[in-house]
Motif scaffolding. Structure first.
Motif, mmCIF file in Angstrom:
data_model
loop_
_atom_site.group_PDB
_atom_site.id
_atom_site.type_symbol
_atom_site.label_atom_id
_atom_site.label_comp_id
_atom_site.label_asym_id
_atom_site.label_seq_id
_atom_site.Cartn_x
_atom_site.Cartn_y
_atom_site.Cartn_z
ATOM 1 N N ASP A 36 0.827 -1.197 0.000
ATOM 2 C CA ASP A 36 0.000 0.000 0.000
ATOM 3 C C ASP A 36 0.863 1.248 0.000
ATOM 4 O OD1 ASP A 36 -2.319 -1.412 -0.017
ATOM 5 O OD2 ASP A 36 -2.724 -1.227 2.135
ATOM 6 N N ILE A 37 0.327 2.330 -0.556
ATOM 7 C CA ILE A 37 1.027 3.611 -0.525
ATOM 8 C C ILE A 37 1.116 4.073 0.925
ATOM 9 C CG2 ILE A 37 0.834 6.054 -1.154
ATOM 10 C CD1 ILE A 37 -0.315 5.178 -3.815
ATOM 11 N N PRO A 38 2.332 4.379 1.396
ATOM 12 C CA PRO A 38 2.503 4.732 2.816
ATOM 13 C C PRO A 38 2.080 6.176 3.087
ATOM 14 C CG PRO A 38 4.596 4.827 1.680
ATOM 15 C CD PRO A 38 3.598 4.329 0.680
ATOM 16 N N ASP A 39 0.797 6.437 2.951
ATOM 17 C CA ASP A 39 0.253 7.768 3.207
ATOM 18 C C ASP A 39 -1.129 7.563 3.791
ATOM 19 O OD1 ASP A 39 -1.522 10.211 2.121
ATOM 20 O OD2 ASP A 39 0.549 10.889 2.330
ATOM 21 N N GLU A 40 -1.494 8.371 4.758
ATOM 22 C CA GLU A 40 -2.767 8.140 5.447
ATOM 23 C C GLU A 40 -3.963 8.271 4.519
ATOM 24 O OE1 GLU A 40 -3.298 12.688 7.212
ATOM 25 O OE2 GLU A 40 -2.892 11.009 8.560
ATOM 26 N N THR A 41 -3.811 8.987 3.401
ATOM 27 C CA THR A 41 -4.915 9.107 2.452
ATOM 28 C C THR A 41 -4.936 7.960 1.451
ATOM 29 O OG1 THR A 41 -3.627 10.403 0.854
ATOM 30 C CG2 THR A 41 -4.767 11.609 2.615
ATOM 31 N N GLY A 42 -3.843 7.188 1.363
ATOM 32 C CA GLY A 42 -3.766 6.106 0.382
ATOM 33 C C GLY A 42 -3.507 6.583 -1.021
ATOM 34 N N GLU A 43 -3.032 7.821 -1.159
ATOM 35 C CA GLU A 43 -2.771 8.352 -2.496
ATOM 36 C C GLU A 43 -1.651 9.376 -2.445
ATOM 37 O OE1 GLU A 43 -5.947 11.913 -3.071
ATOM 38 O OE2 GLU A 43 -6.828 9.914 -2.985
ATOM 39 N N ILE A 44 -0.888 9.429 -3.530
ATOM 40 C CA ILE A 44 0.159 10.433 -3.697
ATOM 41 C C ILE A 44 0.057 10.953 -5.117
ATOM 42 C CG2 ILE A 44 2.634 10.919 -3.707
ATOM 43 C CD1 ILE A 44 3.035 8.642 -1.760
ATOM 44 N N ILE A 45 -0.192 12.250 -5.274
ATOM 45 C CA ILE A 45 -0.319 12.838 -6.596
ATOM 46 C C ILE A 45 0.974 12.599 -7.377
ATOM 47 C CG2 ILE A 45 -0.697 14.952 -7.903
ATOM 48 C CD1 ILE A 45 -3.131 13.983 -6.369
ATOM 49 N N GLY A 46 0.840 12.140 -8.609
ATOM 50 C CA GLY A 46 2.005 11.835 -9.434
ATOM 51 C C GLY A 46 2.438 10.386 -9.333
ATOM 52 N N ILE A 47 1.983 9.704 -8.301
ATOM 53 C CA ILE A 47 2.302 8.279 -8.114
ATOM 54 C C ILE A 47 1.055 7.434 -8.310
ATOM 55 C CG2 ILE A 47 3.148 6.539 -6.521
ATOM 56 C CD1 ILE A 47 5.305 8.447 -7.472
ATOM 57 N N GLY A 48 -0.041 7.804 -7.654
ATOM 58 C CA GLY A 48 -1.282 7.052 -7.799
ATOM 59 C C GLY A 48 -1.978 6.855 -6.472
ATOM 60 N N ARG A 49 -2.843 5.864 -6.439
ATOM 61 C CA ARG A 49 -3.643 5.556 -5.255
ATOM 62 C C ARG A 49 -3.637 4.051 -5.045
ATOM 63 N NH1 ARG A 49 -9.853 5.476 -7.549
ATOM 64 N NH2 ARG A 49 -9.315 5.074 -9.724
ATOM 65 N N ASN A 50 -3.975 3.647 -3.859
ATOM 66 C CA ASN A 50 -4.084 2.218 -3.580
ATOM 67 C C ASN A 50 -5.131 1.589 -4.497
ATOM 68 O OD1 ASN A 50 -2.190 2.274 -1.501
ATOM 69 N ND2 ASN A 50 -3.726 2.686 0.064
ATOM 70 N N GLY A 51 -4.723 0.537 -5.212
ATOM 71 C CA GLY A 51 -5.636 -0.152 -6.111
ATOM 72 C C GLY A 51 -5.720 0.452 -7.492
ATOM 73 N N GLY A 52 -5.082 1.603 -7.714
ATOM 74 C CA GLY A 52 -5.116 2.252 -9.023
ATOM 75 C C GLY A 52 -3.883 1.925 -9.848
ATOM 76 N N ILE A 53 -3.837 2.496 -11.054
ATOM 77 C CA ILE A 53 -2.697 2.272 -11.930
ATOM 78 C C ILE A 53 -1.565 3.226 -11.560
ATOM 79 C CG2 ILE A 53 -4.081 1.403 -13.838
ATOM 80 C CD1 ILE A 53 -4.037 4.155 -15.079
ATOM 81 N N LEU A 54 -0.345 2.819 -11.861
ATOM 82 C CA LEU A 54 0.823 3.626 -11.532
ATOM 83 C C LEU A 54 0.809 4.906 -12.360
ATOM 84 C CD1 LEU A 54 3.484 3.732 -9.913
ATOM 85 C CD2 LEU A 54 4.603 2.699 -11.909
ATOM 86 N N GLY A 55 1.029 6.022 -11.691
ATOM 87 C CA GLY A 55 1.054 7.292 -12.397
ATOM 88 C C GLY A 55 -0.316 7.803 -12.797
ATOM 89 N N GLU A 56 -1.362 7.285 -12.154
ATOM 90 C CA GLU A 56 -2.724 7.707 -12.509
ATOM 91 C C GLU A 56 -2.895 9.203 -12.272
ATOM 92 O OE1 GLU A 56 -7.384 6.496 -11.487
ATOM 93 O OE2 GLU A 56 -5.720 5.652 -10.330
ATOM 94 N N ARG A 57 -3.591 9.843 -13.199
ATOM 95 C CA ARG A 57 -3.801 11.285 -13.097
ATOM 96 C C ARG A 57 -5.022 11.599 -12.213
ATOM 97 N NH1 ARG A 57 -3.329 10.470 -18.843
ATOM 98 N NH2 ARG A 57 -1.317 11.173 -19.660
ATOM 99 N N LYS A 58 -4.861 12.592 -11.372
ATOM 100 C CA LYS A 58 -5.987 13.120 -10.602
ATOM 101 C C LYS A 58 -6.240 14.527 -11.106
ATOM 102 C CE LYS A 58 -7.896 13.469 -5.954
ATOM 103 N NZ LYS A 58 -7.638 13.322 -4.496
ATOM 104 N N LEU A 59 -7.408 14.740 -11.727
ATOM 105 C CA LEU A 59 -7.669 15.981 -12.443
ATOM 106 C C LEU A 59 -9.110 16.430 -12.240
ATOM 107 C CD1 LEU A 59 -6.056 14.899 -15.836
ATOM 108 C CD2 LEU A 59 -5.003 16.387 -14.121
#
Length: 225
Positions: A3-26
């Protein structure tokens, strides 16, 4: 899977838990408001708005700039003394930010750079149904160009990467000359690219105003002794 080591489970530019690598959040772009020519976006609940907030309204888009498939193929043909060699490259299932097109319809560049004729379709009181916002739109800077999916475009392509057409001089024509073979040929690189992408080059990894892949033509003569 880690899992992404962030309390939100997401890091902009990296992605989110269960998502694709480098997924865009827009923020999702929704077109041009026919009433006033401003840009329309969707808020987090899918409602149209002229004043979105990235932190509140951005969503994961299930897109990145990595193709699902890429590769190449080709074929060789020989007919009598003529020969043909080809190589095609392709990428499928990929989207990119179209820097070139976004620059080509940037109202701030009018009088500075050559721009797209699409600007002639810009919203006016007499041209309300269009995909180009008013040149006087009041919310062009509300969301930065890279913060919405307005210029995220399908960049699948098929390219004729290499083509060679040539002729082998018949042995009869060179017998008793001390020459074993003569080949005359012409090469073409990056001759055609089939794509919906509006920018200069759908395969370009660089950013704004990058040069397109060069088209190269050459001829050759090969003599064997």
């Amino acid at each position: 899977m880690q899992d992404i080591p962030d309390e939100t489970g997401e890091i902009i530019g990296i992605g989110r838990n269960g998502g694709i690598l480098g997924e865009r959040k827009l923020v999702r772009y929704a077109g041009v408001n026919p009433a006033n020519g401003n840009l329309l976006y969707l808020d987090i609940d899918g409602n149209a708005t002229e004043s979105p907030d990235f932190d509140r309204d951005a969503v994961w888009t299930e897109t990145n700039n990595v193709p699902e498939f890429l590769g190449s193929f080709g074929f060789d043909l020989d007919y009598k003394n003529f020969f043909l060699t080809t190589q095609f490259n392709y990428e499928v299932g990929i989207t990119r930010f179209d820097f070139d097109y976004s620059n080509a319809i940037d109202r701030d560049d009018i009088g500075v750079f050559n721009l797209s004729q699409d600007l002639l379709r810009a919203w006016t009181p007499d041209n309300r149904i269009t995909d180009i916002p008013s040149l006087d739109a009041t919310n062009l800077g509300v969301i930065g160009g890279g913060a919405s999916d307005r210029f995220i475009k399908n960049s699948d392509y098929l390219r004729l990467r290499f083509l060679q057409l040539g002729y082998n001089v018949p042995q009869k024509a060179i017998e008793n000359s001390g020459i074993r073979s003569i080949r005359i040929f012409g090469n073409a690189e990056n001759l055609f690219t089939w794509t919906e992408f509006r920018g200069f080059d759908p395969s370009a990894r660089a950013g704004s105003r990058s040069y397109p892949t060069a088209r190269i033509m050459s001829i050759g003569l090969e003599i064997g002794f």
